[in-house]
Design an enzyme around this catalytic site. Structure first.
Site, PDB file in Angstrom:
ATOM      1  N   ARG A   1      15.892  54.632   8.262  1.00 24.16           N
ATOM      2  CA  ARG A   1      15.684  56.247   8.096  1.00 24.16           C
ATOM      3  C   ARG A   1      14.599  57.149   6.780  1.00 24.16           C
ATOM      4  NH1 ARG A   1      20.339  54.438   6.026  1.00 24.16           N
ATOM      5  NH2 ARG A   1      21.439  55.728   4.438  1.00 24.16           N
TER       6      ARG A   1
ATOM      7  N   CYS B   1      26.554  59.306   5.753  1.00 29.32           N
ATOM      8  CA  CYS B   1      25.953  58.125   6.802  1.00 29.32           C
ATOM      9  C   CYS B   1      26.794  56.888   6.444  1.00 29.32           C
ATOM     10  CB  CYS B   1      24.663  58.223   7.134  1.00 29.32           C
ATOM     11  SG  CYS B   1      24.215  59.702   7.763  1.00 29.32           S
TER      12      CYS B   1
ATOM     13  N   LYS C   1      14.649  57.695  -6.462  1.00 27.34           N
ATOM     14  CA  LYS C   1      14.232  58.121  -4.510  1.00 27.34           C
ATOM     15  C   LYS C   1      13.352  59.367  -5.189  1.00 27.34           C
ATOM     16  CE  LYS C   1      17.852  57.359  -1.561  1.00 27.34           C
ATOM     17  NZ  LYS C   1      19.321  57.886  -0.990  1.00 27.34           N
TER      18      LYS C   1
ATOM     19  N   LEU D   1      15.780  52.611   3.793  1.00 33.86           N
ATOM     20  CA  LEU D   1      14.690  52.450   4.155  1.00 33.86           C
ATOM     21  C   LEU D   1      14.942  52.607   6.584  1.00 33.86           C
ATOM     22  CD1 LEU D   1      12.570  49.391   2.299  1.00 33.86           C
ATOM     23  CD2 LEU D   1      13.266  52.233   2.082  1.00 33.86           C
TER      24      LEU D   1
END
Length: 388
Positions: free
Chosen positions: A191, A308, A204, A189
């Site tokens: 990004r 990430c 998603k 959340l």
């Protein structure tokens, strides 16, 4: 302004501006005159005189020279009832236009007399929603219609796909196809701003669809809760105008690169790590365009290019790069500006610097070079697996 003052003001305008009937306006238009409908965009949505150019009164002085620089050409101004067009005509006279007139009775009288009317390209909702974009000469109604008919596929509804999807939907891109098989996690959340805390655990794609529908219900959002694989990549991408690469792994990115080459589909590339990001455009429709494998001929190992979740990322960074991707996508759809073809744009958030590196097409590239051989999507997937 009192009614007496208003009447006096209108009389003074009429004394300085030539008023003509709608029929005379139509005749002057047929002889080469420029008919300008100075009503606002929302007013023109229900129709406008055939052949008229829409240019709102508030922007007339700013944009008339882009539309018509010849001060000698006859110009006819028209509004709803004939009052704003008097103001418009007076303003044009002050700017040096020699032959200016106003249509008495405006569009109301034009319609009442049965003169030709072109139906507006947009209903009142669209005219209001896209009003600021429609005012751009590089977009206008023709460009907005291009956006409405465009189909964009986004690989990933995460860090890059979230901001890109939001702004493409807001701009009025007609269809967005979201490909992602992940579910929303709370760690997303900071990004992935298209999602919400209440939707943790939801797919998603479905979470993104809810947000996009709330932002612009005119846009069609197709969801594909699938992982991109060698067996489905071409089917998922086919039928679109371009693909936005928001993948977080190299197997998916290499598969998209290969499929976009075969389908001649522009690929808008973006990547982020920690405090830096990069973007480019690979367009197989252009003979001078490199492909993704001109940049990365072979997939790096997981240690060389962590994602990430392993390396971390500043929350705003995917937003910046995702918006760069959305910008490039809009330019490609509209056919404006110079896309990032043959250029790699690198952003450093810590130093707040952009650098551009020339990225020429590699004649020996295994993806698009002179001797490139497409062995199959399964072979590409295995190549990436061996690198990992």
């Amino acid at each position: 302004m009192t009614s007496l003052n208003r009447d006096s003001w209108l009389e003074s305008l009429r004394a300085s501006v030539s008023e003509i009937s709608p029929a005379d306006a139509l005749a002057r238009q047929a002889q080469g005159g420029l008919l300008i409908d100075v009503r606002d965009d929302g007013e023109r949505a229900s129709g406008t005189p055939a052949g008229a150019i829409g240019l709102s009164r508030g922007f007339l002085e700013l944009r008339i020279e882009q539309l018509e620089a010849d001060r000698q050409r006859p110009i006819i101004a028209l509004c709803g009832s004939g009052q704003r067009s008097l103001l418009a005509a007076e303003a044009l006279q002050r700017m040096g236009y020699r032959s200016v007139s106003s249509v008495a009775g405006g569009f109301q009288r034009w319609k009442a007399e049965g003169l030709p009317v072109a139906l507006g390209s947009f209903d009142s909702d669209a005219a209001e929603r896209y009003a600021r974009q429609l005012q751009l000469p590089q977009v206008g109604e023709a460009g907005q219609l291009k956006l409405a008919s465009a189909k964009v596929v986004l690989l990933g509804a995460g860090g890059l796909g979230a901001p890109a999807a939001l702004y493409l939907a807001a701009a009025g891109v007609g269809q967005l196809t979201l490909i992602d098989d992940d579910r929303v996690e709370r760690s997303n959340l900071h990004r992935q701003v298209i999602h919400a805390d209440a939707r943790v655990g939801m797919y998603k794609t479905e979470s993104a669809r809810i947000t996009l529908a709330g932002l612009n219900p005119r846009v069609r959002v197709d969801v594909r809760n699938e992982r991109l694989q060698s067996s489905n990549v071409e089917d998922l991408l086919a039928g679109h105008d371009l693909v936005i690469d928001g993948a977080d792994n190299f197997p998916a990115r290499y598969l998209v690169a290969a499929a976009s080459q075969r389908l001649r589909l522009p690929m808008v590339y973006g990547a982020v790590e920690r405090f830096s990001g990069q973007a480019s455009v690979f367009d197989p429709r252009r003979g001078d365009s490199p492909c993704y494998r001109c940049l990365f001929p072979e997939p790096p190992s997981a240690a060389e290019a962590p994602n990430c979740s392993e390396a971390g990322v500043l929350g705003v960074l995917p937003g910046i790069v995702g918006l760069l991707q959305a910008t490039e996508a809009l330019k490609l759809i509209l056919g404006i500006g110079e896309p990032l073809v043959g250029r790699l744009l690198i952003f450093d958030a810590l130093d707040m610097q952009f650098r551009e590196i020339r990225l020429p097409r590699d004649p020996g590239c295994p993806g698009c070079g002179e001797h490139a051989i497409f062995a199959g999507y399964q072979d590409i997937a295995e190549l990436c697996a061996s690198a990992g």
